[in-house]
Write a protein that holds these residues in place. Sequence first.
Motif, PDB file in Angstrom:
ATOM      1  N   ALA A 251       0.822  -1.226   0.000  1.00  0.00           N
ATOM      2  CA  ALA A 251       0.000   0.000   0.000  1.00  0.00           C
ATOM      3  C   ALA A 251       0.841   1.255   0.000  1.00  0.00           C
ATOM      4  CB  ALA A 251      -0.914   0.002   1.225  1.00  0.00           C
ATOM      5  N   GLU A 252       2.168   1.121   0.103  1.00  0.00           N
ATOM      6  CA  GLU A 252       3.012   2.314   0.199  1.00  0.00           C
ATOM      7  C   GLU A 252       2.900   3.225  -1.021  1.00  0.00           C
ATOM      8  OE1 GLU A 252       6.971   1.352   1.219  1.00  0.00           O
ATOM      9  OE2 GLU A 252       6.454   0.430   3.142  1.00  0.00           O
ATOM     10  N   PRO A 253       2.947   2.682  -2.260  1.00  0.00           N
ATOM     11  CA  PRO A 253       2.801   3.584  -3.406  1.00  0.00           C
ATOM     12  C   PRO A 253       1.484   4.332  -3.397  1.00  0.00           C
ATOM     13  CG  PRO A 253       3.616   1.443  -4.102  1.00  0.00           C
ATOM     14  CD  PRO A 253       3.179   1.305  -2.673  1.00  0.00           C
ATOM     15  N   TYR A 254       0.405   3.616  -2.953  1.00  0.00           N
ATOM     16  CA  TYR A 254      -0.902   4.262  -2.913  1.00  0.00           C
ATOM     17  C   TYR A 254      -0.950   5.361  -1.856  1.00  0.00           C
ATOM     18  CZ  TYR A 254      -2.251   0.213  -5.706  1.00  0.00           C
ATOM     19  OH  TYR A 254      -2.338  -0.727  -6.680  1.00  0.00           O
ATOM     20  N   SER A 255      -0.314   5.139  -0.718  1.00  0.00           N
ATOM     21  CA  SER A 255      -0.253   6.165   0.323  1.00  0.00           C
ATOM     22  C   SER A 255       0.505   7.384  -0.173  1.00  0.00           C
ATOM     23  CB  SER A 255       0.421   5.599   1.574  1.00  0.00           C
ATOM     24  OG  SER A 255      -0.308   4.519   2.095  1.00  0.00           O
ATOM     25  N   ALA A 256       1.590   7.141  -0.907  1.00  0.00           N
ATOM     26  CA  ALA A 256       2.398   8.241  -1.441  1.00  0.00           C
ATOM     27  C   ALA A 256       1.608   9.066  -2.436  1.00  0.00           C
ATOM     28  CB  ALA A 256       3.669   7.693  -2.083  1.00  0.00           C
ATOM     29  N   ILE A 257       0.867   8.379  -3.327  1.00  0.00           N
ATOM     30  CA  ILE A 257       0.097   9.111  -4.334  1.00  0.00           C
ATOM     31  C   ILE A 257      -1.050   9.877  -3.694  1.00  0.00           C
ATOM     32  CG2 ILE A 257      -1.576   7.318  -4.963  1.00  0.00           C
ATOM     33  CD1 ILE A 257       0.235   9.654  -7.393  1.00  0.00           C
ATOM     34  N   MET A 258      -1.649   9.339  -2.625  1.00  0.00           N
ATOM     35  CA  MET A 258      -2.706  10.051  -1.915  1.00  0.00           C
ATOM     36  C   MET A 258      -2.200  11.366  -1.338  1.00  0.00           C
ATOM     37  SD  MET A 258      -4.633   6.926   0.083  1.00  0.00           S
ATOM     38  CE  MET A 258      -5.345   8.050   1.277  1.00  0.00           C
ATOM     39  N   ILE A 259      -1.033  11.287  -0.682  1.00  0.00           N
ATOM     40  CA  ILE A 259      -0.450  12.491  -0.082  1.00  0.00           C
ATOM     41  C   ILE A 259      -0.096  13.506  -1.158  1.00  0.00           C
ATOM     42  CG2 ILE A 259       1.527  13.386   1.214  1.00  0.00           C
ATOM     43  CD1 ILE A 259       1.581  10.641   2.680  1.00  0.00           C
ATOM     44  N   ALA A 260       0.539  12.996  -2.245  1.00  0.00           N
ATOM     45  CA  ALA A 260       0.964  13.890  -3.328  1.00  0.00           C
ATOM     46  C   ALA A 260      -0.235  14.556  -4.004  1.00  0.00           C
ATOM     47  CB  ALA A 260       1.781  13.110  -4.361  1.00  0.00           C
ATOM     48  N   MET A 261      -1.299  13.787  -4.258  1.00  0.00           N
ATOM     49  CA  MET A 261      -2.483  14.347  -4.915  1.00  0.00           C
ATOM     50  C   MET A 261      -3.166  15.389  -4.038  1.00  0.00           C
ATOM     51  SD  MET A 261      -2.880  13.107  -7.954  1.00  0.00           S
ATOM     52  CE  MET A 261      -4.605  13.326  -8.359  1.00  0.00           C
ATOM     53  N   ASN A 262      -3.192  15.142  -2.749  1.00  0.00           N
ATOM     54  CA  ASN A 262      -3.792  16.114  -1.832  1.00  0.00           C
ATOM     55  C   ASN A 262      -2.991  17.416  -1.801  1.00  0.00           C
ATOM     56  OD1 ASN A 262      -6.204  14.963  -0.770  1.00  0.00           O
ATOM     57  ND2 ASN A 262      -4.986  13.545   0.452  1.00  0.00           N
ATOM     58  N   ILE A 263      -1.669  17.286  -1.778  1.00  0.00           N
ATOM     59  CA  ILE A 263      -0.812  18.477  -1.782  1.00  0.00           C
ATOM     60  C   ILE A 263      -1.010  19.269  -3.075  1.00  0.00           C
ATOM     61  CG2 ILE A 263       1.584  19.297  -1.866  1.00  0.00           C
ATOM     62  CD1 ILE A 263       2.283  16.969   0.035  1.00  0.00           C
ATOM     63  N   LEU A 264      -1.034  18.544  -4.202  1.00  0.00           N
ATOM     64  CA  LEU A 264      -1.227  19.210  -5.497  1.00  0.00           C
ATOM     65  C   LEU A 264      -2.588  19.885  -5.572  1.00  0.00           C
ATOM     66  CD1 LEU A 264       0.303  16.549  -7.911  1.00  0.00           C
ATOM     67  CD2 LEU A 264       1.245  18.782  -7.367  1.00  0.00           C
ATOM     68  N   MET A 265      -3.619  19.224  -5.005  1.00  0.00           N
ATOM     69  CA  MET A 265      -4.952  19.805  -4.988  1.00  0.00           C
ATOM     70  C   MET A 265      -4.980  21.102  -4.193  1.00  0.00           C
ATOM     71  SD  MET A 265      -7.631  20.010  -2.598  1.00  0.00           S
ATOM     72  CE  MET A 265      -7.266  18.624  -1.533  1.00  0.00           C
ATOM     73  N   ILE A 266      -4.304  21.120  -3.050  1.00  0.00           N
ATOM     74  CA  ILE A 266      -4.248  22.316  -2.216  1.00  0.00           C
ATOM     75  C   ILE A 266      -3.518  23.449  -2.942  1.00  0.00           C
ATOM     76  CG2 ILE A 266      -3.244  23.276  -0.100  1.00  0.00           C
ATOM     77  CD1 ILE A 266      -3.782  20.518   1.206  1.00  0.00           C
ATOM     78  N   VAL A 267      -2.368  23.111  -3.544  1.00  0.00           N
ATOM     79  CA  VAL A 267      -1.574  24.116  -4.268  1.00  0.00           C
ATOM     80  C   VAL A 267      -2.376  24.681  -5.436  1.00  0.00           C
ATOM     81  CG1 VAL A 267       0.468  24.477  -5.706  1.00  0.00           C
ATOM     82  CG2 VAL A 267       0.649  23.154  -3.584  1.00  0.00           C
ATOM     83  N   TYR A 268      -3.038  23.788  -6.183  1.00  0.00           N
ATOM     84  CA  TYR A 268      -3.826  24.233  -7.335  1.00  0.00           C
ATOM     85  C   TYR A 268      -4.970  25.146  -6.908  1.00  0.00           C
ATOM     86  CZ  TYR A 268      -7.021  24.181 -11.273  1.00  0.00           C
ATOM     87  OH  TYR A 268      -7.864  24.564 -12.279  1.00  0.00           O
ATOM     88  N   THR A 269      -5.685  24.765  -5.845  1.00  0.00           N
ATOM     89  CA  THR A 269      -6.837  25.546  -5.394  1.00  0.00           C
ATOM     90  C   THR A 269      -6.416  26.949  -4.965  1.00  0.00           C
ATOM     91  OG1 THR A 269      -7.973  23.536  -4.653  1.00  0.00           O
ATOM     92  CG2 THR A 269      -8.749  25.633  -3.762  1.00  0.00           C
ATOM     93  N   ILE A 270      -5.385  27.035  -4.127  1.00  0.00           N
ATOM     94  CA  ILE A 270      -4.942  28.342  -3.621  1.00  0.00           C
ATOM     95  C   ILE A 270      -4.387  29.200  -4.755  1.00  0.00           C
ATOM     96  CG2 ILE A 270      -3.275  29.513  -2.132  1.00  0.00           C
ATOM     97  CD1 ILE A 270      -3.580  27.218  -0.163  1.00  0.00           C
ATOM     98  N   SER A 271      -3.573  28.597  -5.633  1.00  0.00           N
ATOM     99  CA  SER A 271      -2.983  29.368  -6.746  1.00  0.00           C
ATOM    100  C   SER A 271      -4.063  29.816  -7.724  1.00  0.00           C
ATOM    101  CB  SER A 271      -1.916  28.543  -7.468  1.00  0.00           C
ATOM    102  OG  SER A 271      -2.473  27.379  -8.050  1.00  0.00           O
ATOM    103  N   SER A 272      -5.051  28.963  -7.982  1.00  0.00           N
ATOM    104  CA  SER A 272      -6.121  29.316  -8.910  1.00  0.00           C
ATOM    105  C   SER A 272      -6.949  30.480  -8.391  1.00  0.00           C
ATOM    106  CB  SER A 272      -7.015  28.097  -9.151  1.00  0.00           C
ATOM    107  OG  SER A 272      -8.048  28.406 -10.058  1.00  0.00           O
ATOM    108  N   PHE A 273      -7.373  30.408  -7.131  1.00  0.00           N
ATOM    109  CA  PHE A 273      -8.159  31.493  -6.543  1.00  0.00           C
ATOM    110  C   PHE A 273      -7.348  32.787  -6.485  1.00  0.00           C
ATOM    111  CE2 PHE A 273     -11.288  28.414  -5.249  1.00  0.00           C
ATOM    112  CZ  PHE A 273     -12.445  29.145  -5.115  1.00  0.00           C
ATOM    113  N   THR A 274      -6.088  32.682  -6.079  1.00  0.00           N
ATOM    114  CA  THR A 274      -5.251  33.878  -5.937  1.00  0.00           C
ATOM    115  C   THR A 274      -4.995  34.540  -7.286  1.00  0.00           C
ATOM    116  OG1 THR A 274      -4.160  32.893  -4.014  1.00  0.00           O
ATOM    117  CG2 THR A 274      -3.055  34.762  -5.058  1.00  0.00           C
ATOM    118  N   LEU A 275      -4.688  33.736  -8.298  1.00  0.00           N
ATOM    119  CA  LEU A 275      -4.325  34.293  -9.603  1.00  0.00           C
ATOM    120  C   LEU A 275      -5.526  34.802 -10.387  1.00  0.00           C
ATOM    121  CD1 LEU A 275      -1.565  31.719 -10.553  1.00  0.00           C
ATOM    122  CD2 LEU A 275      -1.233  34.152 -10.092  1.00  0.00           C
TER     123      LEU A 275
END
Length: 311
Positions: A251-275
């Motif tokens: 399950a380690e690869p899946y845990s890694a992708i979950m964390i990475a996708m959540n981080i990317l989602m947060i970055v995208y949301t904040i950057s999209s609203f700000t820009l």
Amino acid sequence: MFQLYKKRGFSEFVGDTFDFLKIEGKSYFKNYFIINGIVLLLLVATLYFFTSIFFEGMFSNANRNNSDGMALFLNSNLGIFIGLGIFLFLIVMLASLINYTYPIAYLKLVAEKKTITTESIIAIMKEKAGRTIIFFLASLVVMIPLIFILMGIMFLLTIIIIGIPLLLIVGPALMSWMILCYYDYITTENGYFQSLGNGFNLLKMKFWPIIGSTVIMYIIVQMIVGIFSFVPYIITIAGFMASIDTESQSAEPYSAIMIAMNILMIVYTISSFTLQNLIFVNQGVIYYSVKDEEESHSIKSDIDLIGQNEE
């Protein structure tokens, strides 16, 4: 202080947008995050919990090779998904309303040459809260259906060659028209339909410079958002694919992708609203510039300054 009332063309629409950010950028974004920061944090926190629960169910059932497991997981957590979905919708609406109204309130203070503070911006936003809600509710009935119909026709016309350039013109024109209408409705006491007409007239006055400026700013915003989201996303997916061990169901690869996708989602949301602020500031520069050609605010201001100097 930045001069909003000024005659401009295409190059000035784009150039003066960045000049505004050079002069007012620090104050602008400081107040923006003070006012909208908490709402954005609530938004990304809700998105984080929503996607975490979804990915956890999806990957856990993938590990078990259970084809019906995802359906069972969704059914057993239906109440959580509905509750989070409703709360997410409300937070997105609140963040969007603040995001669309904040630039107009800030530029109104700049245009009136008033002292800009967090309190003065919030005061305008509170004062215009009723009109803000009326505009969006009315637009759901009037503007949004019209935009969907026109864009649908443009997409159908892409079957033939002429539809592609028309889509590239009509899309930015509709976006600019809607924002100019909103500027007029919030900064004046005009009625909704009067603001629709005023926004259309402002767009007509400098159609091609406005379209060109809107397209350029939209491309710039999308490129910056892409740097913050798409490139890291590709790197994450590549790393995930490389880390999968086909011999094991770790399950380690899946845990890694979950964390990475959540981080990317947060970055995208904040950057999209700000820009999005770049587009609204650009449309504000356009709004006050074209209004100046109608009402000659800059000439009146120059005359007032001459009178003060003579005294």
